[in-house]
Design a protein around this motif. Structure first.
Motif, mmCIF file in Angstrom:
data_model
loop_
_atom_site.group_PDB
_atom_site.id
_atom_site.type_symbol
_atom_site.label_atom_id
_atom_site.label_comp_id
_atom_site.label_asym_id
_atom_site.label_seq_id
_atom_site.Cartn_x
_atom_site.Cartn_y
_atom_site.Cartn_z
ATOM 1 N N THR A 33 65.826 42.888 71.368
ATOM 2 C CA THR A 33 64.479 43.314 71.195
ATOM 3 C C THR A 33 64.367 44.631 71.809
ATOM 4 N N GLN A 34 65.432 45.016 72.591
ATOM 5 C CA GLN A 34 65.253 46.419 73.262
ATOM 6 C C GLN A 34 66.380 47.416 72.807
ATOM 7 N N LEU A 35 66.114 48.716 72.732
ATOM 8 C CA LEU A 35 67.281 49.650 72.573
ATOM 9 C C LEU A 35 66.884 50.859 73.157
ATOM 10 N N ARG A 36 67.947 51.673 73.472
ATOM 11 C CA ARG A 36 67.583 53.196 73.972
ATOM 12 C C ARG A 36 67.902 54.091 72.781
ATOM 13 N N MET A 37 66.982 54.908 72.476
ATOM 14 C CA MET A 37 66.905 55.909 71.454
ATOM 15 C C MET A 37 67.006 57.331 71.906
ATOM 16 N N THR A 38 68.115 58.029 71.516
ATOM 17 C CA THR A 38 68.019 59.421 71.636
ATOM 18 C C THR A 38 67.972 60.448 70.507
ATOM 19 N N VAL A 39 66.771 61.236 70.324
ATOM 20 C CA VAL A 39 66.702 62.144 68.948
ATOM 21 C C VAL A 39 66.916 63.498 69.484
ATOM 22 N N ALA A 40 67.660 64.342 68.884
ATOM 23 C CA ALA A 40 67.738 65.627 69.150
ATOM 24 C C ALA A 40 67.738 66.359 67.670
ATOM 25 N N SER A 41 66.906 67.728 68.043
ATOM 26 C CA SER A 41 67.043 68.760 66.681
ATOM 27 C C SER A 41 66.641 69.866 67.620
ATOM 28 N N GLY A 42 66.718 70.907 66.601
ATOM 29 C CA GLY A 42 66.329 72.347 67.090
ATOM 30 C C GLY A 42 64.812 72.718 67.413
ATOM 31 N N ASP A 43 64.043 71.545 67.085
ATOM 32 C CA ASP A 43 62.521 71.988 67.106
ATOM 33 C C ASP A 43 61.809 70.686 67.880
ATOM 34 N N PRO A 44 61.099 71.438 68.814
ATOM 35 C CA PRO A 44 60.700 70.027 69.878
ATOM 36 C C PRO A 44 59.524 69.185 69.007
ATOM 37 N N THR A 45 58.592 69.895 67.992
ATOM 38 C CA THR A 45 57.784 68.927 67.300
ATOM 39 C C THR A 45 58.518 67.842 66.736
ATOM 40 N N LEU A 46 59.808 68.649 65.963
ATOM 41 C CA LEU A 46 60.201 67.644 64.906
ATOM 42 C C LEU A 46 60.942 66.584 65.767
ATOM 43 N N THR A 47 61.620 66.858 67.080
ATOM 44 C CA THR A 47 62.339 65.634 67.823
ATOM 45 C C THR A 47 61.321 64.526 68.068
ATOM 46 N N PHE A 48 60.127 65.091 68.453
ATOM 47 C CA PHE A 48 59.259 63.975 68.974
ATOM 48 C C PHE A 48 58.716 63.304 67.820
ATOM 49 N N GLU A 49 58.388 63.749 66.715
ATOM 50 C CA GLU A 49 57.992 63.203 65.508
ATOM 51 C C GLU A 49 59.007 62.347 64.942
ATOM 52 N N LEU A 50 59.913 62.783 64.821
ATOM 53 C CA LEU A 50 61.439 62.025 64.116
ATOM 54 C C LEU A 50 61.495 60.432 65.054
ATOM 55 N N LYS A 51 61.409 61.093 66.315
ATOM 56 C CA LYS A 51 61.756 59.907 67.438
ATOM 57 C C LYS A 51 60.641 58.722 67.127
ATOM 58 N N GLU A 52 59.203 59.192 67.225
ATOM 59 C CA GLU A 52 58.160 58.418 66.803
ATOM 60 C C GLU A 52 58.164 57.663 65.663
ATOM 61 N N PHE A 53 58.621 58.382 64.656
ATOM 62 C CA PHE A 53 58.807 57.724 63.206
ATOM 63 C C PHE A 53 59.733 56.536 63.094
ATOM 64 N N ILE A 54 60.684 57.181 63.634
ATOM 65 C CA ILE A 54 62.061 55.938 63.800
ATOM 66 C C ILE A 54 61.515 54.556 64.464
ATOM 67 N N LYS A 55 60.875 54.858 65.578
ATOM 68 C CA LYS A 55 60.245 53.817 66.466
ATOM 69 C C LYS A 55 59.397 52.926 65.489
ATOM 70 N N ASP A 56 58.628 53.609 64.949
ATOM 71 C CA ASP A 56 57.773 52.836 64.350
ATOM 72 C C ASP A 56 58.405 51.933 63.275
ATOM 73 N N GLN A 57 59.631 52.471 62.560
ATOM 74 C CA GLN A 57 60.145 51.474 61.724
ATOM 75 C C GLN A 57 60.843 50.385 62.300
ATOM 76 N N LEU A 58 61.203 50.458 63.931
ATOM 77 C CA LEU A 58 61.984 49.505 64.442
ATOM 78 C C LEU A 58 61.209 48.453 65.128
ATOM 79 N N VAL A 59 60.096 48.948 65.538
ATOM 80 C CA VAL A 59 59.116 47.775 66.215
ATOM 81 C C VAL A 59 58.434 46.938 65.262
ATOM 82 N N SER A 60 58.513 45.541 65.663
ATOM 83 C CA SER A 60 58.057 44.592 64.895
ATOM 84 C C SER A 60 56.881 44.417 64.272
ATOM 85 N N ILE A 61 55.992 44.733 64.896
ATOM 86 C CA ILE A 61 54.433 44.536 64.355
ATOM 87 C C ILE A 61 53.965 46.026 65.032
#
Lengths: 142, 1019
Positions: free
Chosen positions: B953-981
Motif C-alpha cells: 500500500t505504499q511506494l516511493r515515486m520519483t518523477v523527472a523532466s526538464g520542466d518543473p510544472t510538468l514534473t509536478f503535474e505528472l507526479k500528481e497524475f500518476i499518484k491519482d491513478q495509484l491511490v485507491s480512492i
C-alpha cells in the motif's frame, strides 16, 4: 455440451438413445419423434445442422441410419460433425464392416463403446486404437 | 449376422423384427414384459445371468419407445452385484432407464462410492461413467472429493483419470461449489502438463467449464493452453492414433481455443505473440481438400481460430484476413461452410470497424436468404438483422418483406418481428416506418403481435407531421377487399384520432370514413369492436357542425351495443352514447390522446431478452457484457446503432402490453389510453445504488460531472433521491432523467480509450471519438437522439481549464428523431496540467430541461506518447536532472495494492512505457514517456517507482523532466491513478487549492484550480 445422442433409422426406429440431461420418458419420446421428423426430410444437399428448440442438431446419415447429436447453440458444429464420423469409424472397426443389424443385435455393445467415447456430454477419448483396445479388455472380463 | 452372445436376447430381438405390424410387436413386447415381471417376483430363483438377460431386454423394450415402469429396482440392485458382468449391466441400464431425479438412484450412492474408492479399476470406471452421465446434486456433494483424488492420482491409469475429469465436470455443473477454487487452480494447471491426450482432452473440457465461470482463478492455465495449442498445431510429439485425417486432434485444438476465449485478454507479449503465430498459421494454412472429413476437421479448427482472433482484438491486418476468409465462405456452394461463414460473420459484427467491410457482402448474403435450406436462411436472416443500420435499413427491410410472402410459417413470426424492430430502430424517416409496419400487417397479419401495432400508434401519436400521412395510408388499406383484423384495429384507431386531418380529400369525409370502417364490424372479434366504438365516438366528435344523419347512425349502433353481453363493449357503448349527447363538452373528453412517454420498445426488449440454454456461458456473450460495462465500443456513427442499447439502458418504467395478456379483459385501445395517463409516474424511477455512488463520489472532488435528481415530484418513490440531492446547493438546476450507466466509470474508461460512450440517458446518447497527435487533439462528439420525437433547445458549452484551448463547432439546436449529429471539437494543449475540461450539456424534453456537466477525457495522459529507452539513454538523463524542482520524489501511501505486472500494465495503459529489467531491483519499476504541449514542446519524462514487497500500500515515486510544472503535474497524475480512492486530500496536497468540493463548473473556468498558483506555493 452434447445434450443427447440418437441413432435412428429412416422409419424412426431408435437404435440408440443416450441422454446427458435429465428428461422424463414422455419428453424423450417426443424428442425422438421430433428429431426424426426434422432430419429425415432434409435434402442431402442441405447443411448437417438444424435448429432444434433452443439448441441445434448436428446430424449425419450413413445408409439408412441417422446419427444425431443435440448440442449447445454456441458449440463448434464441424467438430461435432466429425465426432459422429469418428464414432462410426470406431463402430465399423469394432464390428468389422458395421451394418444396422450389428447395432440392433449388439445394442448393449454400442452403449459400452459410446461410454468409452463420450462421457458427461463431452468427448472423452479420440483415439480409435485406445477405444478398441479397451473394448478388448472388457470382453475378456465377461 | 452378428449375435449378441445372449441367446435369449437375440431370439427376442429377432421376434420383434419379425413382427408384421405394430400390433403384433406390442403383443410380443407385452408378453415379454409379463414374463420378466413374473421372473423378477421370485428374484432368488434367478441366476445372475438370467437377471442380466432380462435387464437388457428391458432396455431394448424401453428403446423401442414402450414404457417400462418396473424393474428399476432390479437394475439398480445389479450395481451391487459381486461379479463384473452383472455389475456392468446394472450400471449401464441404470444410466439409461433412470435420470438424476429418480429416487432409486439415491439408494445406490453408497455402493457407487465404494466402487470409486475401491481398488478395482474396472469398477472405478463403471462408477465414474454412471455418475458422469446421470449424477445429480447429491452425487456432487458426496463424491466430488473422491473423484478429484482419482483425477490427480499418480497411481491411476489414464483410463481412470480421463473418466474422473469428465465425471468431475458433471458434478461441477450440478453444483459449482464442490470444486474449491483455492486448492484446485494449481492442480488444474498441473493437469495441463499431461502427456496422455485422452486425459488432456477430458481435462480441457473441465477447464472450459471452470474458466467460463471464473477466469481470474485460472490465470496460471493460460500459458499452458497456448503451449498445448502450439504442440498440436505444429504436430510436435503427437501420437499417430491422435491424428484424424492427418490433423492432430482437431477436437482438442477446438477445446483449447475455446478455453482461451474465456480469458479477457492475454497480457504477456511473448505469449500473445506465440499464440498469434499459431493462429496465423491456421488462418493461412487451411486449404480446401477433397476428403470431406479432413476438410471438416480442418475447418472446425479454422472457425474456432477465427472466433479466438476476434476475441483477442487482433491487429487490423489479421482481422481483415478473417473477414476476407468469411467473405469467401459465404459465397461457396458447400452448405456447411456457407452456413458457418454466415454464422461467424454475424459474430464478427461485434468487432469495431468491421461493419463496413461486411456490408460489402450484402448482396451475397441476401442470396442466402433465398436458399432452399432453412438452416442457411436463418443464419442469413440473423446476419442481415445484425448488420442493419441507417444506411442499409431500407434495402434490408424491403428484402425481408419480400421474403415474408414466400417464407414458411416456421419463420414468419421471427421474420416479422425482426423487420418491425429494424424498421423502428433505423427508419431514415418515419413515414417509411409506417409504410413498413402496415405492409407487415397486410402480408403477415397473423404473425404481427399486438406489440407491433401498439408501437406504430405511439409513433404516430407522438409525431404530428406523421399524422396526416398515417391516416391517409390507413384509409387506403381499408379499400382493400379482405384485410387482416389487425389492420382493421390499427386503421380504425388512427382514423379515429387523425381522420379529420384528411377531411378535404375525396372519400375522407367523416361519413365516408365511418362507412368504410363500419363495413368491417360484422367480421371482427369483440376486442376489435371495442376499438371501433371508440373510433365512432371520435368521428362524431370531429364532425362539427354535427351531421344529424351520421349522428343518428352512430347513436343507433351505441344503442344496439348497450345490451352487449361483453362488459367492455357494453360499457363503452353506454358511456359514449351518454357523452355524445353532451354537445360541446364532448370535445374535451374525447380530445386527441396526449403524447406517449418515451419508453424502450417492447419489441426490442423482447429481442434482447431471449436467452438460450447452454452448458457454458457463451464466450461472445460474456464479451458483449464486458464491452458494455466498460463502454469502450458500440457508439460511433453507425455503430451507435449496432444492436442496441446496452443492458443498463433497459427501462422498466412502463409495463408494455404484452401479446400474452388477455386482450378481452381490457381492450387494447383502453389500455393505451391508460398508459398515456401514467406520464407523471414515468420519470420517477428511483436511482440505482450505483447512481448514488456516482452522486456522492466524484462530487466531493470536482463537483461538475454529475446529474442531479429532481427531488420534487412523487415523493414516495424518490425518498432515496432526496437524500442524495441534499448536498446540492439550493437553486441548482436539477434533472428529472436518470443517466444510464455510471458516468464516472464511463469517463475513466475513456481516459484510456479513444472512443466510447460519454453519457447516456433515456433520450440521448453522447459518444466520443478522439484522435491525438502530439499536443493536438481532434475529438468528435456524437449526439444521438434515441427517441421518436425531436430534442430541442440543445446546448453544448465547453468549459476549458486554462491549459487547454478548445473549440467546439456549432451544435444544432434541434436533433431530429432518431438522428445523430457529429460535432468536431479541436483541442490544443498549452502547458502541462491535470485539470479537466467540462462539457455543459443541456436539452429540453417535453417541459423538462435536462442539464448535465460531463468531464471530457482530454486528460494529461492523452498528450503523452509512449517511448522506450535503453539503460544507456536512461541513466545519463536521470543523472542530468539533479533534484527539485525538475526531479521530485514522494512517498505515496494508501496505494491500491497491485502486483507489479499489473502496475506495469496500468502504466502502459497511460502511455508510460515501462522498461522491464532496467532497474536491477525486481521490486522497482522504471518508465518513460514523451509529453507534448505548446510551452514545453516534446519533453522526455522519466519515472521510477520503488515498491515495498512487504507493504504494497505504499511506494516511493520519483518523477523527472526538464520542466518543473510538468514534473509536478505528472507526479500528481500518476499518484491519482495509484491511490485507491481518490480523496480531496490525496489529490490536492496543498491547502491552497480552492477547497470547493461542490464547485460548480457553471461558474466558469476562472474558478477552476490554477495549477500555476498551486505550484508557486509548493515550490
Amino acid at each position: 455440451m452434447i445434450r443427447f445422442i440418437l441413432l435412428q433409422n429412416r422409419q424412426g426406429k431408435t437404435r440408440l438413445a443416450k441422454y446427458y440431461v435429465p428428461l422424463e420418458d414422455s419428453e424423450k419420446h417426443k424428442v425422438e419423434y421430433e428429431v426424426h421428423r426434422l432430419v429425415v426430410n432434409r435434402d442431402p444437399k442441405y447443411t448437417n445442422f438444424v435448429e432444434f428448440r433452443t439448441h441445434k442438431i448436428i446430424y449425419r446419415r450413413y445408409a439408412g441410419l441417422f446419427f444425431s447429436l443435440c448440442v449447445d447453440i454456441t458449440d463448434n458444429e464441424l467438430a461435432y460433425l466429425e465426432c459422429i464420423h469418428l464414432f462410426v469409424e470406431i463402430l465399423d472397426h469394432f464390428f468389422s464392416n458395421v451394418c444396422e443389424l450389428d447395432l440392433v443385435f449388439n445394442f448393449h455393445k454400442v452403449y459400452l463403446i459410446l461410454d468409452e467415447f463420450i462421457l458427461a456430454g463431452e468427448l472423452q477419448e479420440t483415439s480409435k486404437k485406445a477405444i478398441i483396445e479397451r473394448m478388448g479388455e472388457l470382453e475378456k472380463l465377461e | 449376422m452378428a449375435m449378441s452372445g445372449m441367446r435369449g436376447l437375440s431370439v427376442f430381438i429377432s421376434d420383434i423384427r419379425n413382427c408384421q405390424n405394430k400390433e403384433q410387436e406390442r403383443l410380443r413386447v407385452d408378453k415379454e414384459l409379463g414374463n420378466i415381471r413374473t421372473r423378477f417376483k421370485n428374484e432368488k430363483a434367478l441366476t445372475p445371468y438370467e437377471k442380466k438377460k432380462y435387464v437388457w431386454k428391458m432396455l431394448y423394450i424401453y428403446m423401442l419407445g414402450y414404457d417400462v415402469d418396473f424393474g428399476h429396482m432390479e437394475a439398480v440392485s445389479l450395481i451391487s452385484a459381486p461379479k463384473y458382468p452383472e455389475k456392468q449391466v446394472g450400471y449401464i441400464v441404470t444410466s439409461s432407464l433412470l435420470n438424476e431425479n429418480h429416487d432409486f438412484l439415491r439408494l445406490a450412492i453408497n455402493t457407487v462410492r465404494n466402487d470409486i474408492i475401491g481398488r478395482n479399476e474396472t469398477y472405478q470406471c463403471l462408477a465414474l461413467t454412471m455418475v458422469g452421465n446421470i449424477g445429480g446434486r447429491e452425487f456432487a456433494e458426496s463424491l466430488a472429493p473422491d473423484v478429484q483424488k482419482l483425477l490427480i492420482s499418480s497411481s491411476c491409469r489414464p483410463l481412470v483419470r480421463k473418466k474422473a475429469a469428465l465425471c468431475l465436470l458433471r458434478l461441477y455443473r450440478k453444483n459449482p461449489d464442490v470444486v474449491n477454487v483455492d486448492g484446485w487452480a494449481d492442480r488444474m494447471a498441473q493437469l495441463l502438463d499431461e502427456r496422455d491426450l485422452g486425459v488432456l482432452t477430458s481435462s480441457m473440457s473441465l477447464l472450459v467449464a471452470l474458466v467460463s465461470n471464473n477466469h481470474e482463478a485460472y490465470w496460471s492455465c493460460l500459458p499452458k493452453c497456448i503451449k498445448i495449442l502450439e504442440r498440436l498445431a505444429r504436430n510436435l510429439d503427437i501420437p499417430q492414433e491422435y491424428t484424424y485425417y492427418g490433423i492432430p486432434s482437431p477436437w482438442l485444438q477446438v477445446k483449447t481455443m475455446r478455453a482461451l476465449q474465456y480469458f479477457p485478454t492475454i497480457e504477456d507479449p511473448n505469449a500473445r505473440r506465440s499464440l498469434f503465430e499459431v493462429l496465423q498459421r491456421i488462418l493461412m494454412g487451411t486449404d480446401v481438400v477433397k476428403n470431406v472429413n479432413k476438410n471438416n476437421a480442418s475447418h472446425a479448427v479454422l472457425f474456432e481460430a477465427l472466433a479466438l482472433v476476434m476475441h483477442l482484438d487482433a491487429e487490423k491486418e489479421m482481422m481483415s484476413q478473417c473477414v476476407a476468409l468469411l467473405g469467401k465462405f459465404i459465397a461457396v456452394r458447400e452448405p456447411n461452410i456457407r452456413y458457418l461463414g454466415l454464422e461467424n460473420m454475424t459474430r464478427m459484427l461485434m468487432v469495431t470497424d468491421i461493419q463496413d467491410i461486411i456490408k460489402r457482402h450484402q448482396a451475397q448474403i441476401i442470396t442466402s436468404l433465398k436458399d432452399p435450406d432453412i438452416s442457411i436462411r436463418r443464419r442469413a436472416l440473423d446476419l442481415l438483422y445484425g448488420m442493419c443500420d441507417v444506411s442499409n435499413a431500407k434495402d434490408i427491410v424491403e428484402e425481408l418483406l419480400q421474403y415474408l410472402s414466400t417464407a414458411e410459417f416456421a419463420m414468419r413470426e421471427e421474420l416479422s418481428l425482426k423487420a418491425a424492430i429494424l424498421a423502428e430502430k433505423f427508419a431514415p424517416d418515419l413515414s417509411w416506418y409506417v409504410d413498413v409496419i402496415l405492409q407487415l400487417i397486410d402480408k403477415a397479419g397473423d404473425f404481427v403481435s399486438d406489440d407491433i401495432w401498439f408501437r406504430v400508434v405511439q409513433f404516430v401519436t407522438n409525431n404530428e407531421d406523421l399524422q396526416p400521412y398515417a391516416a391517409a395510408k390507413a384509409r387506403e388499406y381499408l379499400d382493400k377487399p379482405a384485410i387482416h383484423e389487425t389492420m382493421v384495429k390499427v386503421s380504425a384507431y388512427i382514423l379515429g384520432e387523425f381522420g379529420h386531418l384528411l377531411a378535404r380529400r375525396p372519400g375522407c369525409s367523416p361519413k365516408e370514413i365511418f362507412g368504410i370502417i363500419h363495413e368491417k364490424l360484422p367480421t371482427v372479434s369483440t376486442s376489435t369492436i371495442s376499438i371501433l366504438l371508440s373510433t365512432y365516438a371520435k368521428i362524431l366528435m370531429h364532425s362539427q357542425p354535427p351531421d344529424p344523419e351520421l349522428q343518428n347512425q352512430i347513436w343507433t349502433i351505441f344503442k344496439k351495443y348497450e345490451s352487449s353481453i361483453e362488459v367492455e363493449i357494453q360499457q363503452r357503448a353506454v358511456e359514449y352514447f351518454a357523452l355524445s349527447r353532451k354537445g360541446a363538452a364532448l370535445m374535451d373528453i374525447l380530445a386527441e390522446m396526449p403524447k406517449f412517454p418515451e419508453r424502450q420498445s417492447a419489441l426490442i426488449k423482447k429481442a434482447e431478452d431471449t436467452e438460450v440454454d447452454t452448458a457454458e456461458q457463451s464466450a461472445i456473450k460474456l464479451r458483449a457484457q464486458q464491452l458494455s460495462q466498460t463502454s469502450n465500443a458500440l457508439v460511433v456513427t453507425e455503430q451507435s446503432h449496432a444492436n442496441g442499447i446496452p443492458p443498463g439502458g433497459q427501462l422498466s418504467l412502463v409495463k408494455m402490453p404484452s401479446i400474452s395478456s388477455n386482450v378481452d379483459d381490457t381492450s387494447a385501445g383502453e389500455r393505451l389510453s391508460q398508459e398515456n395517463g401514467t406520464l407523471s409516474k414515468v420519470d420517477s424511477q428511483p436511482p440505482s445504488a450505483d447512481l448514488l455512488g456516482d452522486l456522492l463520489g466524484p462530487l466531493a472532488i470536482e463537483g461538475p460531472p454529475v446529474i442531479h435528481t429532481r427531488s420534487s415530484s412523487n415523493s414516495g418513490l424518490e425518498g432515496t433521491v432526496v437524500e442524495a440531492t441534499a448536498i446540492v446547493p439550493a437553486g441548482e438546476q436539477t434533472n428529472s432523467v436518470q443517466p444510464i450507466g455510471n458516468i464516472a466509470e464511463r469517463f475513466h474508461a475513456l481516459c484510456v480509450k479513444d472512443s466510447g460512450v460519454l453519457y447516456e440517458d433515456p433520450y440521448i446518447q453522447i459518444g466520443i471519438k478522439a484522435e491525438w497527435r502530439a499536443h493536438l487533439g481532434h475529438l468528435v462528439l456524437f449526439l444521438g437522439n434515441k427517441n421518436t420525437s425531436p430534442l430541442v433547445s440543445v446546448q453544448a458549452l465547453i468549459l476549458p481549464p486554462t491549459h487547454l484551448k478548445m473549440e467546439l463547432s456549432l451544435v444544432p439546436e434541434t436533433i431530429p428523431p432518431r438522428a445523430q449529429v457529429q460535432c468536431p471539437l479541436e483541442v490544443i494543449n498549452l502547458h502541462p496540467s491535470r485539470d479537466v475540461a467540462v462539457l455543459d450539456f443541456s436539452y429540453m424534453f417535453g417541459n423538462d430541461r435536462v442539464n448535465v456537466k460531463l468531464r471530457l477525457p482530454a486528460v494529461l495522459n492523452k498528450f503523452l506518447q509512449p517511448i522506450s529507452v535503453t539503460a544507456e539513454e536512461f541513466f545519463p538523463q536521470w543523472r542530468s536532472l539533479p533534484g527539485p524542482p525538475l526531479k521530485l520524489q514522494e512517498v505515496v501511501r494508501g496505494v491500491r495494492p497491485l502486483p507489479l505486472p499489473e502496475m506495469a500494465n496500468l502504466f502502459n495503459s497511460y502511455h508510460l512505457t515501462v522498461s522491464p529489467g532496467l532497474d536491477p531491483n525486481p521490486n522497482n519499476l522504471v518508465a518513460s514517456t514523451t509529453f507534448y504541449s505548446e510551452s514545453t514542446r516534446a519533453m522526455l519524462c522519466l519515472i521510477r517507482v520503488e515498491t515495498d514487497p512487504a507493504d504494497r500500500t505504499q511506494l516511493r515515486m520519483t518523477v523527472a523532466s526538464g520542466d518543473p510544472t510538468l514534473t509536478f503535474e505528472l507526479k500528481e497524475f500518476i499518484k491519482d491513478q495509484l491511490v485507491s480512492i481518490p480523496t480531496p486530500i490525496a489529490i490536492r496536497p496543498t491547502q491552497l487549492a480552492p477547497a470547493s468540493p461542490v464547485a460548480q463548473p457553471s461558474s466558469a473556468p476562472a474558478s477552476l484550480t490554477d495549477p500555476g498558483a498551486m505550484l508557486a506555493a509548493l515550490l
